[in-house]
Enzyme design. Structure first.
Site, PDB file in Angstrom:
ATOM      1  N   ASN A 206       9.385   4.020   3.325  1.00 12.07           N
ATOM      2  CA  ASN A 206       9.278   3.643   4.739  1.00 12.07           C
ATOM      3  C   ASN A 206      10.564   2.965   5.186  1.00 12.07           C
ATOM      4  O   ASN A 206      11.373   2.526   4.369  1.00 12.07           O
ATOM      5  CB  ASN A 206       8.147   2.624   4.911  1.00 12.07           C
TER       6      ASN A 206
ATOM      7  N   ARG B 268       0.847  -1.214   0.000  1.00 10.07           N
ATOM      8  CA  ARG B 268       0.000   0.000   0.000  1.00 10.07           C
ATOM      9  C   ARG B 268       0.872   1.249   0.000  1.00 10.07           C
ATOM     10  O   ARG B 268       0.988   1.942  -1.009  1.00 10.07           O
ATOM     11  CB  ARG B 268      -0.946  -0.053   1.225  1.00 10.07           C
ATOM     12  N   ASP B 269       1.539   1.539   1.103  1.00  6.35           N
ATOM     13  CA  ASP B 269       2.364   2.757   1.180  1.00  6.35           C
ATOM     14  C   ASP B 269       3.500   2.671   0.168  1.00  6.35           C
ATOM     15  O   ASP B 269       3.866   3.662  -0.470  1.00  6.35           O
ATOM     16  CB  ASP B 269       2.941   2.894   2.606  1.00  6.35           C
TER      17      ASP B 269
ATOM     18  N   CYS C 289       4.663   9.220  -0.079  1.00  2.84           N
ATOM     19  CA  CYS C 289       3.253   9.597  -0.058  1.00  2.84           C
ATOM     20  C   CYS C 289       3.005  10.602  -1.179  1.00  2.84           C
ATOM     21  O   CYS C 289       3.703  11.619  -1.248  1.00  2.84           O
ATOM     22  CB  CYS C 289       2.864  10.218   1.286  1.00  2.84           C
TER      23      CYS C 289
ATOM     24  N   HIS D 171       9.092   6.881   8.109  1.00  4.25           N
ATOM     25  CA  HIS D 171       9.722   6.969   6.785  1.00  4.25           C
ATOM     26  C   HIS D 171      11.196   7.290   7.026  1.00  4.25           C
ATOM     27  O   HIS D 171      11.562   7.850   8.061  1.00  4.25           O
ATOM     28  CB  HIS D 171       9.004   8.022   5.932  1.00  4.25           C
TER      29      HIS D 171
ATOM     30  N   HIS E 256       5.282   4.394  12.659  1.00  2.06           N
ATOM     31  CA  HIS E 256       5.312   4.347  11.193  1.00  2.06           C
ATOM     32  C   HIS E 256       6.344   5.373  10.724  1.00  2.06           C
ATOM     33  O   HIS E 256       6.040   6.548  10.570  1.00  2.06           O
ATOM     34  CB  HIS E 256       3.900   4.685  10.688  1.00  2.06           C
TER      35      HIS E 256
END
Ligand code: HMG
Ligand code: MG
Length: 317
Positions: free
Chosen positions: A265, A26-27, A256, A225, A223
């Site tokens: 990430n 996803r990310d 993002c 990055h 989370h």
């Protein structure tokens, strides 16, 4: 030391086990300009599951024009049916911003969703076309309906440390929005360092501020990055505080689309190397995971930025 594995030397005061919340599909992929075929996404997720990851964020039910790469969510979910079924034990959360997204997710039998708020007004506007308050209003019926349907809800909070438009973000502001996400009924909160500017002391201070605001550490995930190479140091600070849920992206994929200067990430392989070196269990097979990231890098046409992937795959070749 076994070739390709770190020597395990435990350090005091750390958890025995960490749950990795894998966000590569996803990310990691949401920022890719060239559309990745849905079959490749499905194979990626199956390979991640084979490598021992048990929470794999699959996709987003957002507006397809906002994130074209994930416009195939409806096509992807049936290809994962064998993974998400009862008894398999795999968690396949998806991002859902609003009731429309929830309806789409529920139609595909999703058992876990994530809403995603922002600590700053600039990012709330850029990412959700809403103010911070309006975004929380948008999430309220989503969380309520999901909870009623027995669907687990994660609440992401972005820009917890710094914001590309607004600069450093005050701890009190992050604690306030965090508290409001928990009060809506989110089961878990994931603290996003969307642009990777956090440093370890800041992480410890924010976790303490959240505890003071009544958010228990057991409900918090992190989370990070890795823009400035701080993600692993920040993770260690979070582990020392008692956090046991860590988000990471296989091969360090990511970014993002609505945040200037967001890069990948924390790479799952780099995280696993550190955790296994500390004697912390993850259930992940580092060799299989690395092979998956090398395979995905071939599909994307560029090498993985993960230091561990590069070190281990050079050893193999
Ligand atoms: P909007 O333009 O304000 O939408 O976007 P709206 O509510 O005004 O609705 C406009 C139209 O879109 C309507 O259709 C809706 O039905 C439709 P019309 O009536 O005009 O025909 N629509 C939808 N269609 C499909 N699925 C939906 C949906 N919602 C509305 N879910 C919206 C508001 C929230 C939809 C939009 O801003 C959006 O989709 N944003 C998503 C952005 C995104 O996915 N960003 C990346 C994820 S966040 C992230 O990466 C950070 C994180 O990793 C943590 C960190 O690192 O910090 C999580
Ligand atoms: Mg992110």
């Amino acid at each position: 030391m076994i070739e390709g594995l770190p020597m395990a030397v435990p350090a005091p005061g750390l958890p025995a086990r960490v749950r990795i919340h894998e966000v590569g599909a996803r990310d990691g992929l949401q920022n890719e300009k060239a559309i990745v075929p849905v079959e490749v996404k499905a194979e990626f997720i199956h390979r991640l599951a084979d490598a021992g990851l048990t929470t794999i964020e699959a996709t987003s039910f957002v507006h397809p024009k906002w994130v074209p790469q994930l416009a195939d969510a409806e096509q992807l979910m049936p290809l994962l049916a064998d993974l998400g079924g009862p008894g398999v034990g795999l968690r396949l959360p998806v991002l859902v911003p609003n009731e429309r997204g929830l309806e789409r997710a529920l139609a595909h039998g999703v058992r876990e969703i994530a809403v995603f708020g922002s600590a700053t007004e600039s990012f709330a506007k850029a990412n959700l076309n809403r103010t911070v308050d309006e975004a929380l209003e948008m999430f309220a019926p989503v969380v309520a309906r999901a909870t009623e349907a027995g669907v687990r809800v994660r609440g992401y909070l972005s820009m917890c440390f710094g914001d590309p438009w607004e600069g450093p973000v005050p701890l009190a502001r992050v604690a306030d929005v965090s508290r409001r996400l928990i009060d809506l009924g989110c089961d878990e909160l994931s603290l996003g360092d969307t642009i990777g500017v956090a440093t370890p002391g800041h992480v410890s201070a924010l976790l303490a501020a959240l505890n003071q605001a009544g958010v228990p550490t057991e409900q918090i995930g992190v989370h990070f990055h890795d823009t400035y190479g701080q993600a692993l140091a920040n993770t260690l600070a979070a582990l020392q505080h008692g956090v046991t849920t860590v988000d990471a992206s296989a091969g360090g994929l990511g970014g993002c689309p609505y945040a200037k200067s967001a890069t990948g990430n924390l790479a799952t392989e780099d995280l696993v190397w550190m955790l296994h070196g500390l004697g912390i269990e993850t259930g992940v097979d580092l060799g299989r995971l690395t092979a998956t990231s090398v395979w995905m890098a071939d599909r994307l046409g560029r090498p993985s930025p993960s230091r561990t992937v590069r070190a281990l795959s050079h050893k193999e070749s």
